[in-house]
Scaffold this motif. Structure first.
Motif, short mmCIF file in Angstrom:
data_model
loop_
_atom_site.label_atom_id
_atom_site.label_comp_id
_atom_site.label_asym_id
_atom_site.label_seq_id
_atom_site.Cartn_x
_atom_site.Cartn_y
_atom_site.Cartn_z
N LEU A 140 13.18 -14.02 -50.84
CA LEU A 140 12.87 -12.27 -50.18
C LEU A 140 11.40 -12.59 -51.56
CD1 LEU A 140 15.90 -10.86 -50.62
CD2 LEU A 140 14.73 -11.01 -49.01
N GLN A 141 11.69 -12.52 -52.42
CA GLN A 141 10.77 -12.76 -53.42
C GLN A 141 9.27 -13.59 -53.23
OE1 GLN A 141 10.28 -10.77 -55.82
NE2 GLN A 141 7.96 -11.27 -56.52
N TYR A 142 9.40 -14.40 -53.13
CA TYR A 142 8.09 -15.49 -52.68
C TYR A 142 7.69 -15.42 -51.21
CZ TYR A 142 6.07 -19.70 -50.13
OH TYR A 142 5.22 -20.36 -49.40
N LEU A 143 8.60 -14.43 -50.16
CA LEU A 143 7.88 -14.31 -48.98
C LEU A 143 6.84 -13.19 -49.04
CD1 LEU A 143 10.63 -14.87 -46.74
CD2 LEU A 143 8.23 -15.45 -47.22
N TYR A 144 7.72 -11.93 -50.08
CA TYR A 144 7.22 -11.07 -50.45
C TYR A 144 5.79 -10.53 -50.77
CZ TYR A 144 6.80 -5.50 -52.42
OH TYR A 144 6.17 -4.80 -52.79
N TYR A 162 21.33 -23.39 -48.93
CA TYR A 162 20.35 -22.45 -49.59
C TYR A 162 19.01 -23.50 -50.21
CZ TYR A 162 23.75 -19.11 -47.89
OH TYR A 162 24.14 -18.06 -47.25
N GLN A 163 19.37 -24.56 -50.85
CA GLN A 163 17.81 -25.17 -51.83
C GLN A 163 17.26 -26.15 -50.73
OE1 GLN A 163 17.10 -25.19 -54.96
NE2 GLN A 163 15.73 -25.64 -53.56
N GLN A 164 18.22 -25.94 -49.28
CA GLN A 164 17.22 -26.73 -47.97
C GLN A 164 16.36 -25.69 -47.30
OE1 GLN A 164 20.08 -28.29 -45.35
NE2 GLN A 164 20.04 -30.35 -46.27
N LEU A 165 17.24 -24.24 -46.93
CA LEU A 165 16.32 -23.49 -46.67
C LEU A 165 15.57 -23.13 -47.24
CD1 LEU A 165 16.28 -20.73 -44.47
CD2 LEU A 165 17.91 -19.77 -46.26
N GLU A 166 15.19 -22.62 -48.42
CA GLU A 166 14.03 -22.00 -49.72
C GLU A 166 13.37 -23.76 -49.64
OE1 GLU A 166 13.29 -21.50 -53.83
OE2 GLU A 166 15.39 -21.38 -53.67
N ASP A 167 13.30 -24.51 -49.43
CA ASP A 167 12.39 -25.28 -48.99
C ASP A 167 11.68 -25.66 -47.94
OD1 ASP A 167 13.18 -26.94 -51.89
OD2 ASP A 167 14.38 -28.22 -51.17
N MET A 168 12.31 -24.94 -46.91
CA MET A 168 12.08 -25.10 -45.79
C MET A 168 10.81 -23.80 -45.74
SD MET A 168 14.18 -24.62 -42.57
CE MET A 168 14.23 -26.23 -42.19
N ILE A 169 11.49 -23.05 -46.28
CA ILE A 169 11.28 -21.32 -46.03
C ILE A 169 9.54 -21.65 -46.99
CG2 ILE A 169 10.30 -19.18 -47.08
CD1 ILE A 169 12.11 -19.39 -44.76
N ARG A 170 9.69 -22.51 -48.01
CA ARG A 170 8.18 -22.39 -48.14
C ARG A 170 7.04 -23.30 -48.00
NH1 ARG A 170 8.23 -21.30 -54.15
NH2 ARG A 170 10.02 -20.40 -55.33
N GLN A 171 7.93 -24.43 -46.71
CA GLN A 171 6.94 -24.67 -45.94
C GLN A 171 6.04 -24.57 -44.95
OE1 GLN A 171 9.26 -28.19 -45.20
NE2 GLN A 171 9.74 -29.73 -46.98
N LEU A 172 7.29 -23.57 -44.19
CA LEU A 172 6.78 -22.82 -43.24
C LEU A 172 5.93 -21.56 -44.27
CD1 LEU A 172 10.39 -22.66 -41.70
CD2 LEU A 172 8.00 -23.99 -40.72
N PHE A 173 6.01 -21.34 -44.75
CA PHE A 173 4.91 -20.23 -44.93
C PHE A 173 4.18 -20.14 -46.17
CE2 PHE A 173 8.84 -18.61 -42.37
CZ PHE A 173 8.46 -17.95 -41.80
#
Length: 233
Positions: A108-112, A222-233
């Motif tokens: 949330l903080q990263y995307l914000y 959730y770590q996989q999700l966090e890594d993916m989010i940083r790749q997608l956005f």
């Protein structure tokens, strides 16, 4: 512009924690099956009658009793209606004592900080869902007007009308909308049919409820999700 839509239950927080507390309180010493299996079964049964609770054909109290009695039965144990009611009472008491999963807080903080519009899309009763959202203290990232609860808008996941309504209200397009959720039937199948990008948070290693539907992304931690989010956005 890309926009991210989060499911609430078992996505932003671990719904198993208050469930485990209630189980240990009401059924001490019962250890002949997995608590994860019981939780999964209860969710399956509540999903089966969700439309009836939304329409008023079944009360929430009846649904809560129904899902626990049948979930226990499937795992070889019979419980009374009173035991099911007591379980729900304790479960509800702890449902508002929840916190964000640490990785979700970082996401949330990263995307914000990236100025990505963030939203919550959830099924359920308005007061109940908003109480849980308030307990998570996510107002700094997701304002109240960015929350879409089925009972408030008249549509529910996985209906395409729900996703179309959210796109219209948020002035977002389906091709740039990312749905992050744990429920394959509601979050993922609904998003795919609405032509959104679907990210399945499958931390409990569940089978797909719709074998012919394929999400764009699947993560098991959730770590996989966090890594993916940083790749997608």
């Amino acid at each position: 512009m890309k926009a991210v839509f989060f499911d609430l239950d078992d996505t932003l927080y671990d719904q198993l924690e208050p469930f485990q507390i209630a189980f240990d309180c009401v059924f001490p010493g019962v250890n002949d099956f997995s608590i994860v299996d019981l939780f999964t079964k209860s969710r399956e049964y509540s999903d089966r009658v969700f439309a009836q609770t939304e329409s008023g054909e079944m009360t929430l109290a009846q649904m809560h009793r129904y899902r626990m009695v049948h979930a226990f039965h499937d795992l070889g144990r019979k419980i009374s209606d009173d035991e099911a009611d007591e379980f729900q009472k304790v479960y509800k008491e702890h449902q508002y004592k929840i916190s964000l999963i640490p990785e979700m807080k970082r996401i949330l903080q990263y995307l914000y900080k990236k100025n990505i519009p963030l939203f919550i899309t959830t099924n359920g009763p308005s007061a109940h869902q908003r109480s849980k959202i308030n307990a998570l203290e996510i107002g700094n990232w997701i304002p109240s007007e960015h929350i879409f609860i089925s009972s408030e808008i008249g549509f529910a996941k996985p209906d395409k009308e729900y996703f179309d309504y959210v796109n219209a209200k948020t002035k977002t397009g389906s091709t740039h909308s990312y749905m992050i959720g744990d429920s394959f039937a509601n979050d993922i199948a609904g998003a795919v049919q609405a032509e959104w990008n679907a990210i399945w948070v499958n931390t409990k290693n569940r089978a797909k409820s719709h074998p012919h539907i394929q999400p764009e992304y699947e993560v098991n931690t959730y770590q996989q999700l966090e890594d993916m989010i940083r790749q997608l956005f």
